[in-house]
Scaffold this active site. Sequence first.
Site, PDB file in Angstrom:
ATOM      1  N   TYR A 146       0.808  -1.216   0.000  1.00  0.00           N
ATOM      2  CA  TYR A 146       0.000   0.000   0.000  1.00  0.00           C
ATOM      3  C   TYR A 146       0.842   1.267   0.000  1.00  0.00           C
ATOM      4  O   TYR A 146       0.416   2.295  -0.496  1.00  0.00           O
ATOM      5  CB  TYR A 146      -0.915   0.026   1.230  1.00  0.00           C
ATOM      6  CG  TYR A 146      -2.201  -0.726   1.061  1.00  0.00           C
ATOM      7  CD1 TYR A 146      -2.211  -2.103   0.916  1.00  0.00           C
ATOM      8  CD2 TYR A 146      -3.415  -0.055   1.047  1.00  0.00           C
ATOM      9  CE1 TYR A 146      -3.393  -2.792   0.768  1.00  0.00           C
ATOM     10  CE2 TYR A 146      -4.608  -0.734   0.903  1.00  0.00           C
ATOM     11  CZ  TYR A 146      -4.595  -2.108   0.771  1.00  0.00           C
ATOM     12  OH  TYR A 146      -5.771  -2.776   0.624  1.00  0.00           O
ATOM     13  N   LYS A 195       3.445 -15.414   3.076  1.00  0.00           N
ATOM     14  CA  LYS A 195       3.691 -16.194   1.859  1.00  0.00           C
ATOM     15  C   LYS A 195       5.187 -16.464   1.815  1.00  0.00           C
ATOM     16  O   LYS A 195       5.901 -16.084   0.875  1.00  0.00           O
ATOM     17  CB  LYS A 195       3.187 -15.394   0.637  1.00  0.00           C
ATOM     18  CG  LYS A 195       3.186 -16.167  -0.664  1.00  0.00           C
ATOM     19  CD  LYS A 195       2.112 -17.238  -0.746  1.00  0.00           C
ATOM     20  CE  LYS A 195       2.245 -18.044  -2.029  1.00  0.00           C
ATOM     21  NZ  LYS A 195       1.367 -19.236  -2.050  1.00  0.00           N
ATOM     22  N   ASP A 227      -2.598 -18.480   1.174  1.00  0.00           N
ATOM     23  CA  ASP A 227      -3.584 -19.194   0.349  1.00  0.00           C
ATOM     24  C   ASP A 227      -4.290 -20.273   1.169  1.00  0.00           C
ATOM     25  O   ASP A 227      -5.505 -20.461   1.070  1.00  0.00           O
ATOM     26  CB  ASP A 227      -2.941 -19.761  -0.931  1.00  0.00           C
ATOM     27  CG  ASP A 227      -1.614 -20.471  -0.683  1.00  0.00           C
ATOM     28  OD1 ASP A 227      -1.099 -20.436   0.453  1.00  0.00           O
ATOM     29  OD2 ASP A 227      -1.092 -21.077  -1.643  1.00  0.00           O
ATOM     30  N   ASP A 251      -6.132  -7.096   4.143  1.00  0.00           N
ATOM     31  CA  ASP A 251      -7.258  -6.474   3.435  1.00  0.00           C
ATOM     32  C   ASP A 251      -8.159  -7.570   2.867  1.00  0.00           C
ATOM     33  O   ASP A 251      -9.380  -7.547   3.039  1.00  0.00           O
ATOM     34  CB  ASP A 251      -6.722  -5.579   2.306  1.00  0.00           C
ATOM     35  CG  ASP A 251      -7.847  -4.952   1.503  1.00  0.00           C
ATOM     36  OD1 ASP A 251      -8.801  -4.450   2.114  1.00  0.00           O
ATOM     37  OD2 ASP A 251      -7.774  -4.972   0.252  1.00  0.00           O
ATOM     38  N   ASP A 255     -11.986  -9.199   4.526  1.00  0.00           N
ATOM     39  CA  ASP A 255     -13.261  -9.214   3.792  1.00  0.00           C
ATOM     40  C   ASP A 255     -13.838 -10.625   3.766  1.00  0.00           C
ATOM     41  O   ASP A 255     -15.043 -10.825   3.934  1.00  0.00           O
ATOM     42  CB  ASP A 255     -13.068  -8.728   2.347  1.00  0.00           C
ATOM     43  CG  ASP A 255     -13.436  -7.260   2.182  1.00  0.00           C
ATOM     44  OD1 ASP A 255     -13.291  -6.509   3.167  1.00  0.00           O
ATOM     45  OD2 ASP A 255     -13.872  -6.872   1.080  1.00  0.00           O
TER      46      ASP A 255
HETATM   47  C1  IPM Z   1     -10.298  -1.391   3.797  1.00  0.00           C
HETATM   48  C2  IPM Z   1     -10.551  -0.829   2.423  1.00  0.00           C
HETATM   49  C3  IPM Z   1      -9.409   0.105   2.061  1.00  0.00           C
HETATM   50  C4  IPM Z   1      -8.134  -0.719   2.063  1.00  0.00           C
HETATM   51  C5  IPM Z   1      -9.596   0.840   0.736  1.00  0.00           C
HETATM   52  C6  IPM Z   1     -10.879   1.646   0.740  1.00  0.00           C
HETATM   53  C7  IPM Z   1      -8.424   1.689   0.375  1.00  0.00           C
HETATM   54  O1  IPM Z   1     -10.696  -1.855   1.504  1.00  0.00           O
HETATM   55  O2  IPM Z   1     -10.242  -0.596   4.761  1.00  0.00           O
HETATM   56  O3  IPM Z   1     -10.164  -2.598   3.911  1.00  0.00           O
HETATM   57  O4  IPM Z   1      -7.845  -1.399   1.073  1.00  0.00           O
HETATM   58  O5  IPM Z   1      -7.439  -0.693   3.066  1.00  0.00           O
HETATM   59 MG    MG Z   2     -10.688  -3.788   2.347  1.00  0.00          MG
END
Ligand code: IPM
Ligand code: MG
Length: 360
Positions: A146, A195, A227, A251, A255
């Site tokens: 990032y 990884k 993975d 990240d 999710d």
């Molecule tokens: C998160 C989001 C952010 C990230 C985006 C919006 C830049 O996906 O907070 O997980 O990737 O960190």
């Molecule tokens: Mg995210």
Amino acid sequence: MELRITCIPGDGIGPEIVAEAKKVLDAVAVKYGHVMHYTDILMGGASIDVHGVPLTEEAVKTAKSADAVLMGSIGGDTTTSPWYKLPPNLRPEAGLLGIRKALNLFANLRPAVLYEELAGACPLKEEISAAGFDMMIMRELTGGLYFGERKTVEENGIRKAIDTLTYDENEIRRIAIKGFDIARKRRKKVTSVDKANVLDSSRLWRKVVEEVAEDYPDVTLEHMLVDNCAMQLVKDPAQFDVILTENMFGDILSDEASMVTGSIGMLASASLNDTKFGLYEPSHGSAPDIAGQDIANPIATVLSASMMLRYSFDLDQEADAIDHAVKSVLQAGYRTADIMSEGCERVGCRRMGDLLAERI
Ligand code: IPM
Ligand code: MG
């Protein structure tokens, strides 16, 4: 106690959900004799519309002068919103990355919990969800891909893009220490995800995490390749307590973890630095498609406010009161649209906020 809180309502459903979190915090203030001082700042699209940039220095200054930041969500529809016609460094997300870096928020805590009352929404097979799960994803937030150098060039007529993944041992050590500290307050297990079979940055990650582990003999450490971790999250999520990982892996995995709970509208998060200061926000996005309709679920933001009371202000009793209010509302059968199921009563964002505030 006086609590100085900077609020970032942001974009999409952000302003609605932050308003409900404030409502619940105000109820906490009345009940426990605190005084809340809120200052709003603009970030993301809301800031672009007014200032032409997603985050101003003035906004960062205001955030820094508070004890904690409570955020809703930022960003819009990436295919239709004019914000996404701007260069990448001027888009809404750049504001979020900018404030993370400016405030040195290197430790991102994302709990993924299967709520008993919402187990029906869990997409996993019943024999898996029956075991329940309660994990904390600890994501490194200010390093790695990032924030590494990036550029797009053209060489001999061929377009080429470069992103760099860099970690130094200090960046790894400080997030590892936070991970072990938090594991100590939970079930005392850390799964460090990397990884290391491919990446140098992951091999260093593994070494440094092992060094830190020596100071925590009471905490079990295991390593897992990313993975495999993605697979294990749907196969046997109950095995995880603290997942410790770098920025990009975190990240993606966070999710996935939130999705398997079946209730992303319920998940809070905290981003912390070396001090008590933190930025607290729901794990979900700005949901521009349902913005302004009073149907968003404010619970993740309300639970983020609870994390704020716990981590930045050491107000555990008050945080417990919020967590209990959430449980009680769910037990009473109230649901926003995203978590609605048969036999429950559907309520809007504002009503959900009222119901939670009443229960403080
Ligand atoms: C998160 C989001 C952010 C990230 C985006 C919006 C830049 O996906 O907070 O997980 O990737 O960190
Ligand atoms: Mg995210």
